[in-house]
Design an enzyme around this catalytic site. Structure first.
Site, short mmCIF file in Angstrom:
data_model
loop_
_atom_site.label_atom_id
_atom_site.label_comp_id
_atom_site.label_asym_id
_atom_site.label_seq_id
_atom_site.Cartn_x
_atom_site.Cartn_y
_atom_site.Cartn_z
N ASN A 210 0.84 -1.20 0.00
CA ASN A 210 0.00 0.00 0.00
C ASN A 210 0.88 1.24 0.00
OD1 ASN A 210 -2.72 1.16 0.31
ND2 ASN A 210 -2.05 1.77 2.37
N HIS A 246 -4.94 9.87 -1.75
CA HIS A 246 -5.08 11.14 -1.02
C HIS A 246 -4.80 12.27 -2.00
CE1 HIS A 246 -5.49 9.26 2.89
NE2 HIS A 246 -4.36 8.59 2.73
N GLU A 275 -7.54 4.63 0.40
CA GLU A 275 -7.62 5.74 1.37
C GLU A 275 -8.09 7.04 0.70
OE1 GLU A 275 -4.11 6.17 3.76
OE2 GLU A 275 -3.67 4.02 3.78
N ASP A 277 -9.42 10.43 -0.36
CA ASP A 277 -10.04 11.67 0.11
C ASP A 277 -9.47 12.79 -0.77
OD1 ASP A 277 -8.23 11.58 3.31
OD2 ASP A 277 -7.47 12.07 1.32
O1 G3I Z 1 -3.92 8.00 20.53
C1 G3I Z 1 -3.37 9.29 20.81
C2 G3I Z 1 -4.08 9.90 22.01
O2 G3I Z 1 -3.79 9.12 23.16
C3 G3I Z 1 -3.59 11.34 22.20
O3 G3I Z 1 -4.31 11.94 23.25
C4 G3I Z 1 -3.84 12.11 20.90
C5 G3I Z 1 -3.39 13.55 21.00
O4 G3I Z 1 -1.99 13.59 20.96
O5 G3I Z 1 -3.09 11.49 19.82
C6 G3I Z 1 -3.58 10.18 19.58
O6 G3I Z 1 -2.85 9.60 18.53
C7 G3I Z 1 -3.17 10.13 17.23
C8 G3I Z 1 -3.62 8.95 16.35
O7 G3I Z 1 -3.85 9.40 14.99
C9 G3I Z 1 -4.89 8.30 16.86
O8 G3I Z 1 -5.94 9.21 16.85
C10 G3I Z 1 -1.90 10.76 16.64
O9 G3I Z 1 -1.59 11.92 17.38
C11 G3I Z 1 -2.16 11.15 15.18
O10 G3I Z 1 -0.94 11.57 14.58
C12 G3I Z 1 -2.65 9.92 14.40
O11 G3I Z 1 -2.94 10.35 13.07
C13 G3I Z 1 -3.19 9.27 12.16
C14 G3I Z 1 -2.07 9.27 11.11
O12 G3I Z 1 -2.33 8.23 10.15
C15 G3I Z 1 -0.72 9.03 11.73
O13 G3I Z 1 0.26 9.14 10.70
C16 G3I Z 1 -4.52 9.53 11.47
O14 G3I Z 1 -5.58 9.42 12.40
C17 G3I Z 1 -4.74 8.53 10.33
O15 G3I Z 1 -5.87 8.90 9.55
C18 G3I Z 1 -3.52 8.50 9.40
O16 G3I Z 1 -3.73 7.48 8.47
C19 G3I Z 1 -2.65 7.28 7.52
C20 G3I Z 1 -2.68 5.82 7.11
O17 G3I Z 1 -2.57 5.00 8.26
C21 G3I Z 1 -1.59 5.53 6.10
N1 G3I Z 1 -1.74 6.40 4.93
C22 G3I Z 1 -1.74 7.84 5.28
C23 G3I Z 1 -2.86 8.14 6.26
C24 G3I Z 1 -2.90 9.62 6.57
O18 G3I Z 1 -1.73 10.00 7.24
#
Ligand code: G3I
Length: 361
Positions: A210, A246, A275, A277
């Site tokens: 992916n 994306h 994914e 959007d």
């Molecule tokens: O779980 C913690 C929580 O305990 C804390 O309070 C909060 C605030 O700091 O953060 C939470 O973690 C966050 C996590 O998502 C869960 O919500 C991280 O900060 C945040 O960076 C993370 O973002 C995710 C991102 O991947 C990380 O790179 C996005 O939700 C998610 O949509 C995104 O998805 C990725 C795919 O897996 C791979 N392809 C790209 C896509 C977009 O980046």
């Protein structure tokens, strides 16, 4: 596998898909929702008639706390992907100690709603637990840790995952391999090993590589193509290619997506848009929403024009819970529904495509 639908799409907007053009706004009919059978006219139901699963990434906190979110996730889609809860930092926060709670909730939710599950993701350079990123492991130790993690996670979900994103985002945009701890310590062979270990743990799951920015024909998608050719020659158990999708309305949509995806089709591989959007510069407006609809339209048509494209997944479906604003300053509103769950032109664009592909107008 999908019947050839070129006959359906040829001579229609599909031709526009292949013609080079920038994203331009053109209105999609506003389809009233007063259909005979609302359930039958969901994206998921229409997609099944076109031999493709229409899915969404799922935010587990929203699923637990937001009833309209839960209802839409259950009814609109025929596959689901965990946005975060199958990632390494979540399922193995401490070495050898697993927490499957949230991931199992999603798998159970999918079972109850007759949905398939895309597992995401066994191996990535991001969202790794601190014990792993700060540990000073030898190459042999790291390889053993990686093998155990992939084996344990794939075994835990054995028989319940339709497609796994086994490795995620291993390439740079120039086509070189990403300089992650995996490449540094284990060398490029870690990719083939990950697929072999996942297959040994769950032989029935379809195993995907992916990545993003591989929608069109470019250095990155060609490097991934060349890797997949090599892996297939080595009889590595790889089944498909996940194209994340994306997009931003600030850049041209990948109008050569069908040409790109056909390369993988010709190898006998499955493909999926994993994914999707389409983000817009905020504040959004009707012109930007029409351009957004064009981006989604191009992605879905690329899938529908590809015989073994099995799934079109959006990376979340409502602007209320999108990763985009936290990542791309000044951009957002990337999803099919707004924060009040009102469908946008992009939703109608996908629905129009699926009606066409299903052979109905
Ligand atoms: O779980 C913690 C929580 O305990 C804390 O309070 C909060 C605030 O700091 O953060 C939470 O973690 C966050 C996590 O998502 C869960 O919500 C991280 O900060 C945040 O960076 C993370 O973002 C995710 C991102 O991947 C990380 O790179 C996005 O939700 C998610 O949509 C995104 O998805 C990725 C795919 O897996 C791979 N392809 C790209 C896509 C977009 O980046």
């Amino acid at each position: 596998m999908r019947k050839p639908i070129k006959a359906v799409l040829v001579g229609t907007a599909a031709a526009a898909l292949l013609a080079p053009c920038t994203i331009n706004a053109f209105a999609h009919e506003d389809h009233g929702r007063g259909s005979r059978d609302a359930q039958a006219d969901t994206l998921g139901a229409l997609g099944l008639r076109a031999d493709v699963r229409i899915g969404t990434a799922v935010d587990m906190a929203a699923l637990a706390d937001d009833e309209p979110y839960r209802a839409k996730a259950a009814s609109e889609f025929s596959s689901v992907t965990p946005e975060n809860v199958m990632k390494w930092e979540v399922v193995e926060p401490n070495r050898g100690q697993y927490d499957w709670k949230e991931a199992d909730k999603l798998v159970d939710f999918a079972r109850v709603n007759g949905q398939l599950v895309r597992g995401h993701t066994l191996l990535w350079h991001n969202q790794l637990p601190a014990w792993l990123t700060t540990g000073d492991f030898t190459a042999d130790e790291l390889r053993a840790i990686l093998r155990k993690h992939i084996t344990d996670e794939a075994r835990h979900f054995k028989g319940r995952i339709w497609q796994w994103d086994v490795v995620n985002e291993v390439f740079n945009d120039d086509g070189t391999l990403r300089d992650s701890i995996w490449l540094q310590k284990l060398g490029p062979g870690y990719i083939a090993d990950a697929f072999r270990w996942a297959h040994a743990a769950d032989p029935k799951a379809k195993l995907f590589i992916n990545d993003y920015n591989i929608e069109g024909v470019n250095a990155k998608s060609t490097a991934l193509y060349n890797l997949v050719v090599k892996l297939r020659k080595q009889r590595v158990p790889i089944d498909g290619v996940g194209i994340q999708g994306h997009l931003s309305v600030q850049y041209n949509a990948p109008h050569d997506i069908a040409e790109n995806m056909k390369r993988f089709d010709d190898l006998g591989l499955e493909t999926a848009i994993t994914e999707a959007d389409v983000r817009v510069p905020m504040p959004s407006d009707s012109t930007k929403q029409e351009a957004q609809a064009e981006g989604y339209d191009v992605l879905l048509r690329g899938c529908l024009l590809t015989r073994k494209c099995t799934d079109f997944t959006v990376w979340g479906f409502t602007d209320k819970y999108s990763w985009v604003p936290d990542t791309f300053e000044g951009e957002g509103a990337a999803n099919l529904f707004d924060e009040d769950y009102k469908a946008k032109p992009a939703y109608s664009a996908l629905r129009d495509d699926l009606l066409l592909a299903a052979g109905r107008n």
